[in-house]
Write a protein that holds these residues in place. Structure first.
Motif, PDB file in Angstrom:
ATOM      1  N   ALA A 151      -4.871   0.909  -1.486  1.00 39.60           N
ATOM      2  CA  ALA A 151      -4.229   2.170  -1.876  1.00 39.60           C
ATOM      3  C   ALA A 151      -4.879   2.744  -3.127  1.00 39.60           C
ATOM      4  O   ALA A 151      -5.131   3.952  -3.205  1.00 39.60           O
ATOM      5  CB  ALA A 151      -2.736   1.959  -2.087  1.00 39.60           C
ATOM      6  N   GLU A 152      -5.162   1.891  -4.103  1.00 38.82           N
ATOM      7  CA  GLU A 152      -5.803   2.366  -5.329  1.00 38.82           C
ATOM      8  C   GLU A 152      -7.212   2.885  -5.054  1.00 38.82           C
ATOM      9  O   GLU A 152      -7.637   3.885  -5.646  1.00 38.82           O
ATOM     10  CB  GLU A 152      -5.809   1.264  -6.386  1.00 38.82           C
ATOM     11  CG  GLU A 152      -4.411   1.005  -6.943  1.00 38.82           C
ATOM     12  CD  GLU A 152      -4.335  -0.197  -7.866  1.00 38.82           C
ATOM     13  OE1 GLU A 152      -5.326  -0.967  -7.978  1.00 38.82           O
ATOM     14  OE2 GLU A 152      -3.267  -0.378  -8.485  1.00 38.82           O
ATOM     15  N   ALA A 210       0.837  -1.209   0.000  1.00 37.43           N
ATOM     16  CA  ALA A 210       0.000   0.000   0.000  1.00 37.43           C
ATOM     17  C   ALA A 210       0.868   1.255   0.000  1.00 37.43           C
ATOM     18  O   ALA A 210       0.570   2.222  -0.706  1.00 37.43           O
ATOM     19  CB  ALA A 210      -0.938  -0.003   1.211  1.00 37.43           C
ATOM     20  N   LEU A 211       1.927   1.240   0.768  1.00 37.74           N
ATOM     21  CA  LEU A 211       2.820   2.388   0.820  1.00 37.74           C
ATOM     22  C   LEU A 211       3.557   2.579  -0.502  1.00 37.74           C
ATOM     23  O   LEU A 211       3.751   3.711  -0.955  1.00 37.74           O
ATOM     24  CB  LEU A 211       3.820   2.217   1.959  1.00 37.74           C
ATOM     25  CG  LEU A 211       3.206   2.348   3.350  1.00 37.74           C
ATOM     26  CD1 LEU A 211       4.178   1.863   4.400  1.00 37.74           C
ATOM     27  CD2 LEU A 211       2.775   3.761   3.618  1.00 37.74           C
ATOM     28  N   ARG A 230      -8.540   6.820  -5.633  1.00 41.58           N
ATOM     29  CA  ARG A 230      -9.697   7.165  -6.473  1.00 41.58           C
ATOM     30  C   ARG A 230     -10.714   8.034  -5.737  1.00 41.58           C
ATOM     31  O   ARG A 230     -11.605   8.602  -6.361  1.00 41.58           O
ATOM     32  CB  ARG A 230     -10.386   5.884  -6.978  1.00 41.58           C
ATOM     33  CG  ARG A 230      -9.624   5.169  -8.072  1.00 41.58           C
ATOM     34  CD  ARG A 230     -10.447   4.068  -8.706  1.00 41.58           C
ATOM     35  NE  ARG A 230     -10.936   3.076  -7.769  1.00 41.58           N
ATOM     36  CZ  ARG A 230     -10.299   1.950  -7.450  1.00 41.58           C
ATOM     37  NH1 ARG A 230      -9.135   1.661  -7.988  1.00 41.58           N
ATOM     38  NH2 ARG A 230     -10.832   1.109  -6.587  1.00 41.58           N
ATOM     39  N   SER A 231     -10.610   8.124  -4.449  1.00 45.15           N
ATOM     40  CA  SER A 231     -11.528   8.917  -3.625  1.00 45.15           C
ATOM     41  C   SER A 231     -10.913  10.293  -3.385  1.00 45.15           C
ATOM     42  O   SER A 231      -9.776  10.394  -2.905  1.00 45.15           O
ATOM     43  CB  SER A 231     -11.747   8.193  -2.291  1.00 45.15           C
ATOM     44  OG  SER A 231     -12.228   9.080  -1.303  1.00 45.15           O
ATOM     45  N   ALA A 232     -11.639  11.345  -3.700  1.00 51.12           N
ATOM     46  CA  ALA A 232     -11.091  12.702  -3.610  1.00 51.12           C
ATOM     47  C   ALA A 232     -10.515  13.021  -2.232  1.00 51.12           C
ATOM     48  O   ALA A 232      -9.390  13.515  -2.119  1.00 51.12           O
ATOM     49  CB  ALA A 232     -12.159  13.727  -3.988  1.00 51.12           C
ATOM     50  N   GLY A 233     -11.262  12.760  -1.174  1.00 53.78           N
ATOM     51  CA  GLY A 233     -10.791  13.080   0.174  1.00 53.78           C
ATOM     52  C   GLY A 233      -9.586  12.274   0.587  1.00 53.78           C
ATOM     53  O   GLY A 233      -8.630  12.804   1.168  1.00 53.78           O
ATOM     54  N   HIS A 234      -9.612  10.989   0.283  1.00 55.66           N
ATOM     55  CA  HIS A 234      -8.482  10.124   0.633  1.00 55.66           C
ATOM     56  C   HIS A 234      -7.247  10.482  -0.189  1.00 55.66           C
ATOM     57  O   HIS A 234      -6.124  10.460   0.310  1.00 55.66           O
ATOM     58  CB  HIS A 234      -8.857   8.659   0.422  1.00 55.66           C
ATOM     59  CG  HIS A 234      -9.914   8.198   1.359  1.00 55.66           C
ATOM     60  ND1 HIS A 234     -11.235   8.140   0.997  1.00 55.66           N
ATOM     61  CD2 HIS A 234      -9.860   7.781   2.647  1.00 55.66           C
ATOM     62  CE1 HIS A 234     -11.939   7.707   2.024  1.00 55.66           C
ATOM     63  NE2 HIS A 234     -11.138   7.487   3.042  1.00 55.66           N
ATOM     64  N   ASN A 252       3.394   5.984  -2.567  1.00 56.66           N
ATOM     65  CA  ASN A 252       4.610   6.741  -2.859  1.00 56.66           C
ATOM     66  C   ASN A 252       4.876   6.831  -4.356  1.00 56.66           C
ATOM     67  O   ASN A 252       5.385   7.845  -4.833  1.00 56.66           O
ATOM     68  CB  ASN A 252       5.810   6.162  -2.113  1.00 56.66           C
ATOM     69  CG  ASN A 252       5.932   6.745  -0.723  1.00 56.66           C
ATOM     70  OD1 ASN A 252       5.424   7.819  -0.432  1.00 56.66           O
ATOM     71  ND2 ASN A 252       6.613   6.026   0.158  1.00 56.66           N
ATOM     72  N   ALA A 253       4.536   5.813  -5.120  1.00 59.37           N
ATOM     73  CA  ALA A 253       4.696   5.880  -6.582  1.00 59.37           C
ATOM     74  C   ALA A 253       3.823   6.997  -7.150  1.00 59.37           C
ATOM     75  O   ALA A 253       4.259   7.749  -8.032  1.00 59.37           O
ATOM     76  CB  ALA A 253       4.352   4.537  -7.216  1.00 59.37           C
TER      77      ALA A 253
END
Length: 156
Positions: free
Chosen positions: A118-119, A40-41, A123-127, A45-46
């Motif tokens: 992570a993906e 996830a990290l 895709r979520s604006a707030g996240h 980071n990518a």
């Protein structure tokens, strides 16, 4: 089901994890049980690097705060940025000894691996705002069962 969970996550996004022991490149430091967290990290980071932002460094105090909140969510069987003791992300990271001037948190409950969660967050604006914030310098992440917590912060 997945689209419903993503919608719930987007609605709960708040601005306001991580079991590796030292700061440094996330991809280079993976705990024995943290391969999915490292995934996830790495995805996060990518995306930061692609946007011209620096990679975040893993911080042990943020990791402990993320683990504590993941355990709390599992015990309560719920998705919430508010801890059962009423704490928010800033209180949780300060309790672990991290002196923050900025903090944000992404949470999720779902049957995802590290790349998928992570993906979904990106895709979520707030996240995405939390993950891509210029102020996000340090990170901690925890995954416990189906609960995920990713904490972003910077020191004063």
């Amino acid at each position: 089901m997945r689209s419903t969970l993503i919608a719930i996550l987007a609605a709960l996004a708040l601005s306001g994890c991580g079991t590796t022991p030292a700061s440094g490149p996330v991809e280079a430091r993976v705990s024995a049980s943290g391969a999915t967290e490292a995934q996830a990290l790495a995805v996060t980071n990518a995306n930061r690097r692609a946007a011209g932002l620096p990679a975040m460094r893993v911080d042990p105090a943020l990791g402990r705060a993320a683990q504590r909140h993941a355990r709390d969510m599992v015990a309560r069987v719920g998705l919430s940025h508010r801890g059962s003791d009423g704490s928010g992300v800033m209180q949780r990271i300060q309790a672990e000894g991290y002196g923050a001037c900025y903090a944000a948190e992404n949470i999720a409950i779902g049957p995802w691996n590290g790349q998928e969660v992570a993906e979904a967050w990106l895709r979520s604006a707030g996240h995405r705002t939390n993950a891509m914030a210029r102020l996000s310098r340090d990170v901690g992440i925890a995954q416990l069962g189906r609960a995920w917590v990713m904490v972003f912060a910077s020191r004063c």
